[in-house]
Design an enzyme around this catalytic site. Structure first.
Site, PDB file in Angstrom:
ATOM      1  N   TYR A 144       0.822  -1.215   0.000  1.00 34.82           N
ATOM      2  CA  TYR A 144       0.000   0.000   0.000  1.00 34.82           C
ATOM      3  C   TYR A 144       0.856   1.266   0.000  1.00 34.82           C
ATOM      4  CZ  TYR A 144      -3.897  -3.110   1.186  1.00 34.82           C
ATOM      5  OH  TYR A 144      -4.833  -4.103   1.188  1.00 34.82           O
ATOM      6  N   LYS A 194       3.596 -15.351   1.941  1.00 35.95           N
ATOM      7  CA  LYS A 194       3.517 -16.036   0.643  1.00 35.95           C
ATOM      8  C   LYS A 194       4.965 -16.283   0.204  1.00 35.95           C
ATOM      9  CE  LYS A 194       1.020 -17.427  -2.919  1.00 35.95           C
ATOM     10  NZ  LYS A 194       0.191 -18.648  -2.867  1.00 35.95           N
ATOM     11  N   ASP A 227      -2.912 -18.094   1.134  1.00 35.96           N
ATOM     12  CA  ASP A 227      -4.074 -18.726   0.498  1.00 35.96           C
ATOM     13  C   ASP A 227      -4.620 -19.829   1.402  1.00 35.96           C
ATOM     14  OD1 ASP A 227      -1.577 -19.778  -0.037  1.00 35.96           O
ATOM     15  OD2 ASP A 227      -2.017 -20.402  -2.076  1.00 35.96           O
ATOM     16  N   ASP A 251      -5.210  -7.052   5.764  1.00 35.74           N
ATOM     17  CA  ASP A 251      -6.417  -6.321   5.377  1.00 35.74           C
ATOM     18  C   ASP A 251      -7.510  -7.330   5.011  1.00 35.74           C
ATOM     19  OD1 ASP A 251      -8.139  -4.366   4.545  1.00 35.74           O
ATOM     20  OD2 ASP A 251      -6.957  -3.686   2.840  1.00 35.74           O
ATOM     21  N   ASP A 255     -10.711  -8.902   7.629  1.00 37.74           N
ATOM     22  CA  ASP A 255     -12.122  -8.750   7.233  1.00 37.74           C
ATOM     23  C   ASP A 255     -12.825 -10.105   7.188  1.00 37.74           C
ATOM     24  OD1 ASP A 255     -12.121  -6.052   7.112  1.00 37.74           O
ATOM     25  OD2 ASP A 255     -12.755  -5.904   5.023  1.00 37.74           O
TER      26      ASP A 255
END
Ligand code: NAD
Length: 365
Positions: A144, A194, A227, A251, A255
């Site tokens: 970001y 990852k 994942d 993020d 959620d």
């Protein structure tokens, strides 16, 4: 008597309604635990645009700067949605305030009492004891914020680029937050990355492994690809205790964690930065995970629990008032599980008002 100095930014929509109740509970807790509240209220978000012409006015910044924590409601709503994106409350208030105070650690409890398991989209037999995890997300690094970040024309087509960057010091400081969270829980941290694809994740995994080995050998550390973590969270959330990850993965996962925990009205959060007071505890911004709920704003029916629990997090993280924080959390649990419920969590119980929910929590205390 100790005095706790914080800024109160109720914001828009249901923000002021739930903030009033949270402040009543904090005041009552202070009387019992021998501290007083020294807070100053200021505008943020849409109301600040209306009153000052900008979503994060200088006067609000000054009040926050002079405080040891910020208790935040939420910002935004239909009234300001036609403004240019850069001027809209969320973008023009939330991101700048996080940046202004270098809030690098997001702490989001994923808590669902077993009595509310109907609120979760998961089958109740998957969560017989509810859900109790905490997500620690790095908040100021990663894709970001990394440079270069741009959109340009090349060979007759448009190309966009974002850059994911992490450095050792950023990873180490958030690793310490995960360790601190794990110490008061089951001493189990799952670090999500990852590392099979991303260079930043290879570094993340290496730094986290070395940091934990050196500073927290008693904490059980595991690693998981993002994942797989997204699947495991939906399959069996309670396999996690502390879920720890970088900005973008956090993020998304936080959620997902929020949705499996049911109503946004129950979910608190903290964004922590470096200490700026003599207590040497983190400066923090404490806010509900949900937004301004325009569909129910002004009706006095919003669930105040997320705001109240955010206040409890403030007492714990920024002021070290652990007993008082525990007392609030226990009172919320006791009130809700014994049947005091706002509409979002009523499920057949009679729905009560925001104020009545606050009264039930005060009574439980
Ligand atoms: P929202 O979280 O405001 O509402 C989503 C749903 O959850 C609604 O049905 C709402 O009634 C319900 N809900 C949320 N909090 C509740 C509570 N305390 N009690 C009972 N029900 C509750 O999300 P949205 O509708 O996508 O966004 C509304 C506005 O809030 C937008 O302007 C958005 O930009 C803003 N927003 C602000 C923040 C923030 O300030 N941190 C976060 C998210 C959204």
């Amino acid at each position: 008597m100790k005095s706790l100095k914080f800024a109160v930014l109720p914001g828009d929509g249901i923000g002021p309604e739930v903030m009033d109740v949270a402040l009543d509970i904090l005041k009552a807790t202070g009387e019992r635990y021998n501290f007083s509240l020294e807070y100053e209220e200021a505008d943020i978000g849409g109301i600040a645009i209306d009153n000052h012409g900008t979503a994060f006015p200088e006067s609000t910044h000054r009040i926050c700067q002079a405080s040891d924590a910020i208790l935040f409601g939420s910002v935004g709503g239909p009234k300001w949605e036609s403004l240019p994106p850069k001027e809209q409350p969320e973008r023009a208030a939330l991101l700048p305030i996080r940046k202004a105070f270098s809030l690098y650690a997001n702490v989001r409890p994923g808590l669902l009492y077993s009595e509310l398991s109907e609120a979760s989209p998961l089958k109740t037999n998957r969560i017989p004891n509810g859900i109790d995890i905490v997500c620690i997300r790095e908040l100021t690094g990663g894709i970001y914020f990394g440079q270069p970040k741009s959109t340009y024309e090349e060979n007759g087509e448009t190309v966009a680029i974002d850059t994911m960057v992490y450095k050792t010091s950023e990873i180490e400081r958030i690793a310490q937050v995960a360790i601190d969270a794990a110490k008061s829980r089951q001493k189990k941290v799952c670090s999500v990355d990852k590392a099979n694809v991303l260079e930043t994740s290879v570094l993340w995994r290496k730094v986290v492994t070395e940091y934990f080995a050196k500073h927290a050998p008693d904490i059980e550390l595991s690693h998981m690809y993002v994942d797989n973590a997204a699947m495991q969270l939906a399959r069996d959330p309670n396999q996690f205790d502390v879920l720890f990850t970088e900005n973008m993965f956090g993020d998304i996962l936080s959620d997902e964690m929020g949705v499996i925990c049911g109503s946004l009205g129950m979910l608190a959060s903290a964004s922590l930065g470096a200490s700026k007071n003599s207590l040497e505890l983190p400066f923090g911004l404490y806010e509900p995970s949900g937004g301004t709920a325009p569909d129910i704003a002004g009706q006095g029916i919003a669930n105040p629990c997320a705001q109240i629990l955010s206040g409890a997090m403030m007492l714990r993280y920024s002021f070290g008032e652990n007993d008082a924080a525990n007392a609030i959390e226990n009172a919320v649990k006791s009130a809700v599980t014994s049947g005091s419920r706002t509409g979002d969590i009523a499920f057949g119980n009679q729905a009560i008002s925001t104020k009545a929910m606050g009264d039930a929590i005060l009574k439980a205390m």
